[in-house]
Write a protein that holds these residues in place. Sequence first.
Motif, mmCIF file in Angstrom:
data_model
loop_
_atom_site.group_PDB
_atom_site.id
_atom_site.type_symbol
_atom_site.label_atom_id
_atom_site.label_comp_id
_atom_site.label_asym_id
_atom_site.label_seq_id
_atom_site.Cartn_x
_atom_site.Cartn_y
_atom_site.Cartn_z
ATOM 1 N N MET A 140 16.497 19.370 -4.188
ATOM 2 C CA MET A 140 15.917 19.807 -4.033
ATOM 3 C C MET A 140 14.802 19.946 -5.260
ATOM 4 O O MET A 140 13.300 19.283 -5.262
ATOM 5 C CB MET A 140 15.738 21.360 -4.103
ATOM 6 N N ALA A 141 15.197 19.577 -6.254
ATOM 7 C CA ALA A 141 14.773 20.347 -7.906
ATOM 8 C C ALA A 141 13.675 18.665 -7.561
ATOM 9 O O ALA A 141 12.864 18.683 -8.701
ATOM 10 C CB ALA A 141 15.646 19.956 -9.242
ATOM 11 N N GLN A 142 14.199 17.196 -7.849
ATOM 12 C CA GLN A 142 14.005 16.271 -7.898
ATOM 13 C C GLN A 142 12.342 15.702 -6.466
ATOM 14 O O GLN A 142 11.322 16.089 -7.376
ATOM 15 C CB GLN A 142 14.310 15.235 -7.142
ATOM 16 N N ALA A 143 12.235 16.711 -5.464
ATOM 17 C CA ALA A 143 11.256 17.095 -4.704
ATOM 18 C C ALA A 143 10.004 17.713 -5.461
ATOM 19 O O ALA A 143 8.793 17.522 -5.431
ATOM 20 C CB ALA A 143 11.284 17.220 -3.370
ATOM 21 N N VAL B 273 12.682 9.757 0.068
ATOM 22 C CA VAL B 273 13.590 10.873 0.408
ATOM 23 C C VAL B 273 15.005 11.377 -0.290
ATOM 24 O O VAL B 273 14.867 9.947 -1.283
ATOM 25 C CB VAL B 273 14.089 9.413 1.784
ATOM 26 N N THR B 274 14.757 12.599 -0.100
ATOM 27 C CA THR B 274 15.965 13.046 -1.812
ATOM 28 C C THR B 274 16.896 13.670 -1.046
ATOM 29 O O THR B 274 16.126 14.877 -0.260
ATOM 30 C CB THR B 274 15.075 13.689 -3.169
ATOM 31 N N GLU C 48 0.353 -1.307 -0.316
ATOM 32 C CA GLU C 48 0.162 -0.322 0.207
ATOM 33 C C GLU C 48 0.771 1.141 -0.032
ATOM 34 O O GLU C 48 0.903 2.678 -0.687
ATOM 35 C CB GLU C 48 -0.647 0.105 1.323
ATOM 36 N N VAL C 49 1.996 1.032 0.853
ATOM 37 C CA VAL C 49 3.216 2.241 0.513
ATOM 38 C C VAL C 49 3.790 1.884 0.092
ATOM 39 O O VAL C 49 4.959 0.834 0.521
ATOM 40 C CB VAL C 49 3.031 2.202 2.412
ATOM 41 N N ILE C 50 4.789 2.659 -0.003
ATOM 42 C CA ILE C 50 6.649 1.724 -1.287
ATOM 43 C C ILE C 50 7.463 3.704 -0.486
ATOM 44 O O ILE C 50 6.710 4.735 -0.834
ATOM 45 C CB ILE C 50 6.670 2.355 -3.109
ATOM 46 N N LEU C 51 8.694 3.127 0.667
ATOM 47 C CA LEU C 51 9.494 4.026 0.552
ATOM 48 C C LEU C 51 10.908 3.517 -0.158
ATOM 49 O O LEU C 51 10.879 2.464 -0.716
ATOM 50 C CB LEU C 51 9.654 3.508 2.759
ATOM 51 N N MET C 52 11.161 5.283 -0.157
ATOM 52 C CA MET C 52 12.040 5.343 -1.379
ATOM 53 C C MET C 52 13.075 6.392 -0.524
ATOM 54 O O MET C 52 13.130 7.174 -0.652
ATOM 55 C CB MET C 52 11.990 6.165 -3.001
ATOM 56 N N ASP C 53 14.479 5.257 -0.513
ATOM 57 C CA ASP C 53 15.455 5.998 -0.156
ATOM 58 C C ASP C 53 16.220 6.757 -0.874
ATOM 59 O O ASP C 53 16.852 6.053 -1.173
ATOM 60 C CB ASP C 53 15.621 5.428 1.490
ATOM 61 N N GLU C 54 16.388 7.607 -1.322
ATOM 62 C CA GLU C 54 17.421 8.031 -2.095
ATOM 63 C C GLU C 54 17.072 7.357 -3.045
ATOM 64 O O GLU C 54 18.610 6.605 -3.825
ATOM 65 C CB GLU C 54 18.492 8.684 -1.523
ATOM 66 N N PRO C 55 16.419 6.442 -3.873
ATOM 67 C CA PRO C 55 16.521 6.190 -4.991
ATOM 68 C C PRO C 55 16.957 6.302 -6.225
ATOM 69 O O PRO C 55 17.958 4.768 -7.065
ATOM 70 C CB PRO C 55 14.990 6.070 -5.298
#
Lengths: 580, 273
Positions: free
Chosen positions: B228-231, B224-225, B189-196
Motif C-alpha cells: 500500500m505504501a508503494q501504491a 499491480v502491487t 503507449e501503455v506499460i503494465l507492471m505486475d508486482e515489479p
Amino acid sequence: MTDRAPSSDIRKAIETRLARRHRAERRFQFYGMAAIALAVLFLVVLLSSIIVQALPAFTQHTLTLPVRVEAELADPQDDRSEESLRAGSYSRMLQVALQDQFPSVTGRSELRALFGLYSSVNSAKLLNQVVENPDIIGETIEFSMPISDDADLYLKGLTTDERFVDRNEPLTLSGAEGEVTLTASDPVFSAFIEEVNDTLRARIQTVSDRAATAQARADRAETEDARQAAAAGAERARREADQLEERLQAREALSLSPEMASLLVRLGGGVVQITQLEPGGRVARGEVVIAPERDGVYQDWTEWRIETPAAGRRIGDVQIVFARALDDRGLVENGLNLILFTNADSREPELAGVRGALIGSVLTMIITMLMAVPIGVGTAIYLEEFAPRNRLSEIIEVNINNLAAVPSIVFGLLGLAVFINTFGMPRSAPLVGGFVLALMTLPTVIISSRAALKAVPPSIREAALGVGASRMQAVFGHVLPMAMPGILTGSIIGLAQALGETAPLLMIGMVAFIADPPTMGVAGFTEPATVMPVQIFLWSSGAERAFEAKTAAAILILLALMVLFNAAAIYLRSRFERRW
Amino acid sequence: MTDPQNTAAPAATVYHDQPSANPIKVETRSVSVRYGDTQALHDVSIRIPDRGVTAFIGPSGCGKSTFLRCINRMNDTIDSARVSGSVLIDGEEVNSRAVDPVVLRARVGMVFQKPNPFPKSIYDNVAYGPRIHGLATKREDLDAIVEASLRKAGLWAEVEGRLGMPGTALSGGQQQRLVIARAIAVNPEVILMDEPCSALDPIATARIEELIDELRENYCLIIVTHSMAQAARVSQMTAFFHLGHLVEYGPTEDMFTNPHDARTQDYITGRFG
C-alpha cells in the motif's frame, strides 16, 4: 491457555525416538552404498570378463613367406594381360612357398595340415599384388598373410598346455623318414607312460564308481523292469572297468590315441610324433613329421608334450608341429590385428573384421537421426507449445507413451510389412533399417523433448510474448534454445538405444552374412549391410573358437561407440546449457 | 465488527470523482474472466488516464493480476481462460478478431513479477523487440534505440561499455530495469507492471519507484502491487480489488484518506489482507 507438558518429558520423548531416527538414516545410507557397490562390482566383473575374452582378438599372428612368383603359374597365357594374370594359380604359388619351408614333407595328410595354416582367400591378395605390379613376376617377394585361426589360437597358448623337457640321455633314431623307432638305454619314456596310466587309473575309478551306483539302484529298484535296466547298466560299467584294467595290467605296447596327451620328440632339427611306447619306456615307435638331419644316436633331444588330447582341440598334432616350426624360424609374428578394423565379415575368423558392420551402423544411424530427430522434435514442439488441449491431443499423447513400450521386434514386423512389402524397398539395406529404428526411437525423442520443453520456465515465454513476439518467435527464439540440452540428451539416448538394437533388424533381413562392406556414400544406403549388434549376434553363434574372442572384441567396440555417443551428449549439453 | 471476507452480495463499484487532467487511455466495460469453472473476475469497468500511474491493490487472489493481463491479452496464452466484456485502448476494441495480439503487445508492454531477461546479452535483450518488429533497419539506429531505452530505464550508466555481458548476470534490481528497458524499446503507449518490486530489496525497489515516477511523464503506467505504501508513493490513481470485484476506484490521495467502502478502509488500514 493450554497445559504445557514438562519440558523434560518432551525432550525425553524426542531423545528416545532420536536414536531410532538416526539408525534409520544410517541404515538407509548403508543400503544405498551397498546397492552402488554391488552395481560397481557387477560392472567391473562384466567389463573385465569381456576385456579378458576380447584381448586375443586384438592381436593376430602373421605368416610372412618368401614367395617366388613363377611366370608359368602367374601368367598361364604368357602375355602379361590382366585376363591372363587373373587366371593364374596363386594358391599353388603359396603352397609351393610353404612346401619349400619343409622339403621333407610329402605325405598327403601332412600336406593338407600344412596348407591348412592359411586360408585360400589370401591368394586373392597375392593376385591383386601381381595384377597391380606385373614386374614382380619371376622374382621372390615377401608375402604376409594372417595365419589360420586355429594356429593363431595355438600360438597364443589358448589351445593347450605344452611342456618342453630337454633330455640329455642317448637316444637312437632308426631312420630319418617315415616310420621310425627310438631306442634308449635308460627308461626315458616311463614318466610319460606313468602319466598316461594315471589317467587310465582315474578313469577306471570313475567307471567303477558308476558301476557301484548303478548296482545300488538295481538293489533298491521297486519294479522288475527298473531293476533289470539298472543291473544291465552296472554290468556294462563293470565290463568297461575290467577292460581298462586289463589294458593297464597288460605288459604290451601302449598305443597313443587321440584321447590321450600327445608326445613328440625334437631332435636334430626334426620332429617325430610318437605313436607307440613299449613297456619299460626304453623303446618308442613314431612317425617323422619334419625330417631330422640324420639317423643314429642323439645325445641332446627334447621331449615335447601337448597336454590337451588331440580329440579335444581343433588343431592336429602335425599342424601344431608346422606352426611351431614356422614360429621358431621367425616367419610368424604376433602384431596388432588391424584386419579386425579393415575387413568386413568373413567365414574365416582370421580374416573377419567389423568394418562392414561399422559402416552399416553409421549409415543406419544417419537415416535414423535424419528421420527421428526432426520429426520427433517437431512433434514435441507442436504438442507442447501449439496444440490445443482437448480429447484428441490427449489420445495422441497416451498413444505416444504407449508406443515407447512396444517391443522393438514389432517395429521390425511393421517395417517388413510396410517398407519392404508395400513400398518395395530393398531388403537388408541401411535405408530400411534406419526407417525401422527411427520408428522405434520416435517415442523416446518425443517424450524427452516434451519434458525438456515443459521444463523451460514459463516466464521466458511471457517475456517474449510480452514484447510482442509471435508464438513461433517465442518458441523458436527462446524456448527451444533453452530446451536444447534436454532435447539433445534425449535424442542421443534414443539413438544410442537404436545403435544397440538387433531384434527389429532381424525382421528386415539385416542379419545376412555380408562379406563386402557397403559403400561409404549415398549408394551405400540401399546396399545390403549389417550393423554392429547383428554382427555380434552372428559371431556369437559362429562355430570356430576364434569367433568367441571376436564377439567379445566387437562388444567392446560397440561399447566404445556408445561411450563416444554419451560423451557427445554430455559435451553438447554443457555447450548449450545456459544458466537461468 | 464487520468481517469483510463474509460480505454478501457485493455492492456496485464506488467511483470517486476524477480530476479530468489527462485523457482516458484504457477503458474496460464489464470485463469478466473465467478459468474453467471458477470466475476470477466479475464485471470490471474502469477508465484509466494517460500519462500517469494507476495502482491496482488488493489481497492475494483478488483478480488484479488477471485483470492486468486482460489489457494486453496475455490471458490468451492460458488455455482455460475465457475473457468476456470489452477492453478499449484509445477507444479501440482490443478483444476483437481484427486486433493481432502481436501488434497489441507492442503497444502495451509488460513487466513481470520476477525479472525475466532472456539468457542473452544486455544488448540483445533490449534489441529483441525492435528487431522482431523491424523498427530499426540499420545497426546505428538499433544502437540508438538500445542506448535510449537503457537511459530511460536508468541502467545506462551501470552497463555502458559491457553491453555484451549476459543479462542474467546482472543483479535482481538491474535485471528488472533491463526488463523495463526491453519493454520501452518498442516504444509502447501503455506499460503494465505486475508486482515489479516484490522480488527486490528496498534499495532496488526505491530505484524502480523513481524510474516509474520518471516514466509517467510519457507513458500510461498500470502497476499491480501488494504494498500500500508503494501504491501511495508512486500512483495517482488507485483501484481496490476484492474477490474478483473492483470495489473502489479513485485518485490515490482520496482513496487513502477517504475510502467510501468499508472493505477498502479495512484493507488500507491493515485490518485484513
